[in-house]
Design a protein around this motif. Sequence first.
Motif, PDB file in Angstrom:
ATOM      1  N   THR A  51     -30.850  37.382   4.730  1.00  0.00           N
ATOM      2  CA  THR A  51     -32.194  37.537   4.170  1.00  0.00           C
ATOM      3  C   THR A  51     -32.359  38.842   3.399  1.00  0.00           C
ATOM      4  OG1 THR A  51     -32.988  38.442   6.270  1.00  0.00           O
ATOM      5  CG2 THR A  51     -33.263  36.081   5.926  1.00  0.00           C
ATOM      6  N   ILE A  52     -32.147  39.961   4.043  1.00  0.00           N
ATOM      7  CA  ILE A  52     -32.409  41.249   3.414  1.00  0.00           C
ATOM      8  C   ILE A  52     -31.354  41.595   2.370  1.00  0.00           C
ATOM      9  CG2 ILE A  52     -32.640  43.732   3.836  1.00  0.00           C
ATOM     10  CD1 ILE A  52     -33.729  43.005   6.607  1.00  0.00           C
ATOM     11  N   LEU A  53     -30.090  41.340   2.686  1.00  0.00           N
ATOM     12  CA  LEU A  53     -29.004  41.764   1.807  1.00  0.00           C
ATOM     13  C   LEU A  53     -28.482  40.651   0.919  1.00  0.00           C
ATOM     14  CD1 LEU A  53     -27.150  44.018   4.373  1.00  0.00           C
ATOM     15  CD2 LEU A  53     -28.703  44.727   2.560  1.00  0.00           C
ATOM     16  N   ASP A  54     -29.067  39.466   0.987  1.00  0.00           N
ATOM     17  CA  ASP A  54     -28.768  38.363   0.076  1.00  0.00           C
ATOM     18  C   ASP A  54     -27.301  37.914   0.122  1.00  0.00           C
ATOM     19  OD1 ASP A  54     -29.600  36.442  -1.727  1.00  0.00           O
ATOM     20  OD2 ASP A  54     -29.127  37.680  -3.464  1.00  0.00           O
ATOM     21  N   LEU A  55     -26.769  37.780   1.319  1.00  0.00           N
ATOM     22  CA  LEU A  55     -25.389  37.323   1.455  1.00  0.00           C
ATOM     23  C   LEU A  55     -25.217  35.906   0.937  1.00  0.00           C
ATOM     24  CD1 LEU A  55     -22.511  37.761   2.556  1.00  0.00           C
ATOM     25  CD2 LEU A  55     -23.304  36.852   4.720  1.00  0.00           C
ATOM     26  N   GLY A  56     -26.253  35.094   1.005  1.00  0.00           N
ATOM     27  CA  GLY A  56     -26.142  33.690   0.624  1.00  0.00           C
ATOM     28  C   GLY A  56     -25.921  33.431  -0.852  1.00  0.00           C
ATOM     29  N   SER A  57     -26.250  34.387  -1.714  1.00  0.00           N
ATOM     30  CA  SER A  57     -26.062  34.122  -3.142  1.00  0.00           C
ATOM     31  C   SER A  57     -24.575  34.128  -3.469  1.00  0.00           C
ATOM     32  CB  SER A  57     -26.791  35.155  -3.994  1.00  0.00           C
ATOM     33  OG  SER A  57     -26.167  36.401  -3.879  1.00  0.00           O
ATOM     34  N   GLU A  58     -24.185  33.214  -4.304  1.00  0.00           N
ATOM     35  CA  GLU A  58     -22.769  33.078  -4.637  1.00  0.00           C
ATOM     36  C   GLU A  58     -22.540  33.506  -6.074  1.00  0.00           C
ATOM     37  OE1 GLU A  58     -21.330  29.202  -3.737  1.00  0.00           O
ATOM     38  OE2 GLU A  58     -22.503  29.090  -1.916  1.00  0.00           O
ATOM     39  N   GLY A  59     -21.418  34.158  -6.298  1.00  0.00           N
ATOM     40  CA  GLY A  59     -21.052  34.553  -7.651  1.00  0.00           C
ATOM     41  C   GLY A  59     -20.488  33.361  -8.407  1.00  0.00           C
ATOM     42  N   GLY A  60     -20.318  33.507  -9.705  1.00  0.00           N
ATOM     43  CA  GLY A  60     -19.793  32.427 -10.520  1.00  0.00           C
ATOM     44  C   GLY A  60     -18.292  32.252 -10.379  1.00  0.00           C
ATOM     45  N   ARG A  67     -16.731  40.659  -4.978  1.00  0.00           N
ATOM     46  CA  ARG A  67     -17.437  41.921  -5.226  1.00  0.00           C
ATOM     47  C   ARG A  67     -18.794  41.935  -4.531  1.00  0.00           C
ATOM     48  NH1 ARG A  67     -15.981  42.349 -11.598  1.00  0.00           N
ATOM     49  NH2 ARG A  67     -13.858  43.134 -11.306  1.00  0.00           N
ATOM     50  N   HIS A  68     -19.515  40.819  -4.628  1.00  0.00           N
ATOM     51  CA  HIS A  68     -20.823  40.722  -3.984  1.00  0.00           C
ATOM     52  C   HIS A  68     -20.683  40.882  -2.474  1.00  0.00           C
ATOM     53  CE1 HIS A  68     -24.933  39.496  -3.287  1.00  0.00           C
ATOM     54  NE2 HIS A  68     -24.502  38.582  -2.440  1.00  0.00           N
ATOM     55  N   THR A  73     -21.458  43.973   2.456  1.00  0.00           N
ATOM     56  CA  THR A  73     -20.868  44.538   3.673  1.00  0.00           C
ATOM     57  C   THR A  73     -21.062  46.048   3.718  1.00  0.00           C
ATOM     58  OG1 THR A  73     -19.222  42.774   3.678  1.00  0.00           O
ATOM     59  CG2 THR A  73     -18.743  44.703   5.022  1.00  0.00           C
ATOM     60  N   ALA A  74     -20.868  46.734   2.596  1.00  0.00           N
ATOM     61  CA  ALA A  74     -21.072  48.186   2.542  1.00  0.00           C
ATOM     62  C   ALA A  74     -22.540  48.536   2.799  1.00  0.00           C
ATOM     63  CB  ALA A  74     -20.625  48.733   1.191  1.00  0.00           C
ATOM     64  N   ALA A  75     -23.457  47.760   2.241  1.00  0.00           N
ATOM     65  CA  ALA A  75     -24.890  48.010   2.458  1.00  0.00           C
ATOM     66  C   ALA A  75     -25.256  47.795   3.922  1.00  0.00           C
ATOM     67  CB  ALA A  75     -25.724  47.100   1.561  1.00  0.00           C
ATOM     68  N   HIS A  76     -24.680  46.770   4.535  1.00  0.00           N
ATOM     69  CA  HIS A  76     -24.957  46.510   5.953  1.00  0.00           C
ATOM     70  C   HIS A  76     -24.428  47.650   6.819  1.00  0.00           C
ATOM     71  CE1 HIS A  76     -24.536  44.494   9.901  1.00  0.00           C
ATOM     72  NE2 HIS A  76     -25.747  44.112   9.574  1.00  0.00           N
TER      73      HIS A  76
END
Length: 92
Positions: A51-60, A67-68, A73-76
């Motif tokens: 939710t907060i760190l948007d792990l669910g969004s997927e890159g292309g 990278r995402h 992970t670094a932000a967490h």
Amino acid sequence: MQWLIAQWPRGEDEPVKYWVSNLPADILARDPVRLAKLRWRIEHNYRELKTILDLGSEGGSFTGWHRHLTLVTAAHLFLTEQRSCPKIPARA
């Protein structure tokens, strides 16, 4: 050996939660309890990542996703370190 751990709060007529484990017999009794309660922390971290760190969004691409995931992970880690160090004053 099988362990049956029950959470039975004071004032309750019966236990409210149960855990079954096959940990070794020579383990200290507090360790299975600690591990059973650790599940809450894991679920909380996963919910925070989604939710907060948007792990669910997927890159292309795989590279974009990787990278995402690395940045999330670094932000967490940063947020976890901030919570565990009470000497740092909170910003207004």
